[in-house]
Motif scaffolding. Structure first.
Motif, mmCIF file in Angstrom:
data_model
loop_
_atom_site.group_PDB
_atom_site.id
_atom_site.type_symbol
_atom_site.label_atom_id
_atom_site.label_comp_id
_atom_site.label_asym_id
_atom_site.label_seq_id
_atom_site.Cartn_x
_atom_site.Cartn_y
_atom_site.Cartn_z
ATOM 1 N N VAL A 121 29.094 76.037 -70.570
ATOM 2 C CA VAL A 121 29.547 74.673 -70.837
ATOM 3 C C VAL A 121 31.072 74.624 -70.856
ATOM 4 C CG1 VAL A 121 29.658 72.881 -72.633
ATOM 5 C CG2 VAL A 121 27.456 73.886 -72.009
ATOM 6 N N ASN A 122 31.695 75.613 -71.468
ATOM 7 C CA ASN A 122 33.154 75.660 -71.510
ATOM 8 C C ASN A 122 33.745 75.839 -70.114
ATOM 9 O OD1 ASN A 122 33.117 75.297 -74.277
ATOM 10 N ND2 ASN A 122 33.310 77.468 -74.736
ATOM 11 N N VAL A 123 33.114 76.696 -69.300
ATOM 12 C CA VAL A 123 33.565 76.875 -67.916
ATOM 13 C C VAL A 123 33.433 75.549 -67.163
ATOM 14 C CG1 VAL A 123 33.036 77.985 -65.702
ATOM 15 C CG2 VAL A 123 33.139 79.360 -67.787
ATOM 16 N N LEU A 124 32.310 74.876 -67.348
ATOM 17 C CA LEU A 124 32.093 73.591 -66.685
ATOM 18 C C LEU A 124 33.165 72.582 -67.095
ATOM 19 C CD1 LEU A 124 30.538 71.580 -64.962
ATOM 20 C CD2 LEU A 124 29.038 71.180 -66.938
ATOM 21 N N GLU A 125 33.454 72.531 -68.375
ATOM 22 C CA GLU A 125 34.473 71.593 -68.850
ATOM 23 C C GLU A 125 35.821 71.855 -68.162
ATOM 24 O OE1 GLU A 125 36.717 70.458 -73.013
ATOM 25 O OE2 GLU A 125 34.718 71.329 -73.121
ATOM 26 N N MET A 126 36.209 73.112 -68.076
ATOM 27 C CA MET A 126 37.470 73.452 -67.416
ATOM 28 C C MET A 126 37.403 73.143 -65.918
ATOM 29 S SD MET A 126 38.715 76.879 -69.342
ATOM 30 C CE MET A 126 40.477 76.587 -69.139
ATOM 31 N N HIS A 127 36.259 73.405 -65.326
ATOM 32 C CA HIS A 127 36.048 73.138 -63.904
ATOM 33 C C HIS A 127 36.207 71.632 -63.623
ATOM 34 C CE1 HIS A 127 33.352 74.626 -60.311
ATOM 35 N NE2 HIS A 127 34.516 74.176 -59.894
ATOM 36 N N LEU A 128 35.617 70.812 -64.475
ATOM 37 C CA LEU A 128 35.718 69.360 -64.330
ATOM 38 C C LEU A 128 37.147 68.878 -64.558
ATOM 39 C CD1 LEU A 128 32.430 68.294 -66.152
ATOM 40 C CD2 LEU A 128 32.927 68.001 -63.708
ATOM 41 N N GLU A 129 37.777 69.403 -65.607
ATOM 42 C CA GLU A 129 39.160 69.011 -65.906
ATOM 43 C C GLU A 129 40.120 69.392 -64.784
ATOM 44 O OE1 GLU A 129 40.110 70.737 -69.704
ATOM 45 O OE2 GLU A 129 38.898 69.274 -70.803
ATOM 46 N N ASN A 130 39.736 70.392 -64.005
ATOM 47 C CA ASN A 130 40.568 70.842 -62.887
ATOM 48 C C ASN A 130 40.160 70.149 -61.583
ATOM 49 O OD1 ASN A 130 42.741 72.522 -62.089
ATOM 50 N ND2 ASN A 130 41.299 73.975 -61.177
ATOM 51 N N GLY A 131 39.518 69.015 -61.699
ATOM 52 C CA GLY A 131 39.156 68.235 -60.518
ATOM 53 C C GLY A 131 38.096 68.877 -59.644
ATOM 54 N N GLY A 132 37.277 69.757 -60.217
ATOM 55 C CA GLY A 132 36.218 70.405 -59.459
ATOM 56 C C GLY A 132 36.676 71.624 -58.691
ATOM 57 N N LYS A 133 37.932 72.005 -58.888
ATOM 58 C CA LYS A 133 38.454 73.199 -58.205
ATOM 59 C C LYS A 133 38.271 74.406 -59.117
ATOM 60 C CE LYS A 133 41.905 70.612 -55.687
ATOM 61 N NZ LYS A 133 43.299 70.203 -55.731
ATOM 62 N N TRP A 134 37.704 75.473 -58.547
ATOM 63 C CA TRP A 134 37.439 76.693 -59.295
ATOM 64 C C TRP A 134 38.722 77.499 -59.481
ATOM 65 C CZ3 TRP A 134 34.624 78.838 -62.674
ATOM 66 C CH2 TRP A 134 34.658 80.211 -62.874
ATOM 67 N N ASN A 135 38.850 78.089 -60.676
ATOM 68 C CA ASN A 135 39.985 78.962 -60.964
ATOM 69 C C ASN A 135 39.462 80.129 -61.799
ATOM 70 O OD1 ASN A 135 42.298 80.178 -62.188
ATOM 71 N ND2 ASN A 135 43.454 78.309 -61.727
ATOM 72 N N LYS A 136 39.769 81.340 -61.389
ATOM 73 C CA LYS A 136 39.277 82.533 -62.092
ATOM 74 C C LYS A 136 39.733 82.600 -63.550
ATOM 75 C CE LYS A 136 40.090 85.402 -58.283
ATOM 76 N NZ LYS A 136 40.399 86.731 -57.760
ATOM 77 N N THR A 137 40.820 81.930 -63.883
ATOM 78 C CA THR A 137 41.312 81.979 -65.268
ATOM 79 C C THR A 137 40.347 81.327 -66.251
ATOM 80 O OG1 THR A 137 42.571 79.922 -65.043
ATOM 81 C CG2 THR A 137 43.727 81.993 -64.512
ATOM 82 N N PHE A 138 39.434 80.507 -65.739
ATOM 83 C CA PHE A 138 38.458 79.874 -66.622
ATOM 84 C C PHE A 138 37.663 80.924 -67.396
ATOM 85 C CE2 PHE A 138 37.820 76.178 -63.358
ATOM 86 C CZ PHE A 138 39.115 75.734 -63.593
ATOM 87 N N ILE A 139 37.372 82.042 -66.737
ATOM 88 C CA ILE A 139 36.532 83.078 -67.349
ATOM 89 C C ILE A 139 37.174 83.594 -68.632
ATOM 90 C CG2 ILE A 139 35.486 85.364 -67.020
ATOM 91 C CD1 ILE A 139 34.268 83.094 -65.282
ATOM 92 N N ARG A 140 38.391 84.077 -68.530
ATOM 93 C CA ARG A 140 39.084 84.629 -69.704
ATOM 94 C C ARG A 140 39.224 83.577 -70.806
ATOM 95 N NH1 ARG A 140 41.653 88.994 -70.672
ATOM 96 N NH2 ARG A 140 41.905 89.594 -68.503
ATOM 97 N N ASN A 141 39.482 82.357 -70.410
ATOM 98 C CA ASN A 141 39.682 81.295 -71.402
ATOM 99 C C ASN A 141 38.393 80.884 -72.107
ATOM 100 O OD1 ASN A 141 42.434 81.162 -70.823
ATOM 101 N ND2 ASN A 141 42.134 79.650 -69.221
ATOM 102 N N CYS A 142 37.257 81.149 -71.502
ATOM 103 C CA CYS A 142 35.984 80.691 -72.067
ATOM 104 C C CYS A 142 35.181 81.773 -72.766
ATOM 105 C CB CYS A 142 35.144 80.046 -70.961
ATOM 106 S SG CYS A 142 35.897 78.545 -70.317
ATOM 107 N N LEU A 143 35.534 83.026 -72.575
ATOM 108 C CA LEU A 143 34.833 84.114 -73.274
ATOM 109 C C LEU A 143 35.250 84.154 -74.741
ATOM 110 C CD1 LEU A 143 35.110 86.988 -70.650
ATOM 111 C CD2 LEU A 143 32.996 85.864 -71.398
#
Length: 164
Positions: free
Chosen positions: A93-115
């Motif tokens: 859910v946290n990864v999804l939230e970041m993914h949505l906030e980033n306009g649907g563009k994937w960024n590997k930094t989401f992983i570290r920020n959501c663990l």
């Protein structure tokens, strides 16, 4: 119905009234490794695959056109979440939230920020392991009758009798 952590075990096991009128349902965590009959630690294929199937179901509901391949990382995610599906769901859910906030563009930094951070995981792991020890001590999953008497009971009850 009581839903919660291991601290509720004391309440559930201390009062006969609760024992007579209710029961304990424990949702065990998934484990990447288990001890086999020889005492060796082996890879737990079933739990890894079951955990992966849960991931597939959550991934199927991803609201964006593309999603990270959580399933490919199922074993590492199992380790990162201590096999607790609620922690996996929270991570996704946290990864999804970041993914949505980033306009649907994937960024590997989401992983570290959501663990979860190391301290949180250490604390959760300690609580879970202590709770699992309490379950073993209280005999959860074991009946009061001997195996011999359970077999006798099953044998005596196996012949069906028509209801009158």
């Amino acid at each position: 119905m009581l839903i919660g952590g291991y601290d509720l075990l004391q309440l559930v096991t201390s009062y006969g009234q609760v024992g007579r009128r209710g029961g304990l349902v424990y949702f065990d965590r998934y484990r990447a490794k288990v001890v086999d009959s020889s005492g060796a630690l082996i890879r737990n294929e079933k739990d890894i695959e079951d955990f992966g199937e849960g991931i597939r179901k959550l991934q199927a509901r991803w609201p964006l056109a593309s999603h990270p391949d959580f399933y490919a990382a199922r074993e590492l995610l199992l380790e990162a979440t201590i096999g607790i599906f609620g922690l996996l769901k929270e991570f996704m859910v946290n990864v999804l939230e970041m993914h949505l906030e980033n306009g649907g563009k994937w960024n590997k930094t989401f992983i570290r920020n959501c663990l979860k951070d190391a301290h949180a995981i250490k604390t959760i792991r300690k609580e879970v392991e202590e709770g699992e020890e309490k379950l073993v001590e209280m005999g959860y999953g074991h009946v009061a009758l001997s195996e011999e008497n359970v077999s006798k009971l099953a044998e005596q009850m196996s012949s069906s009798t028509p209801v009158e």
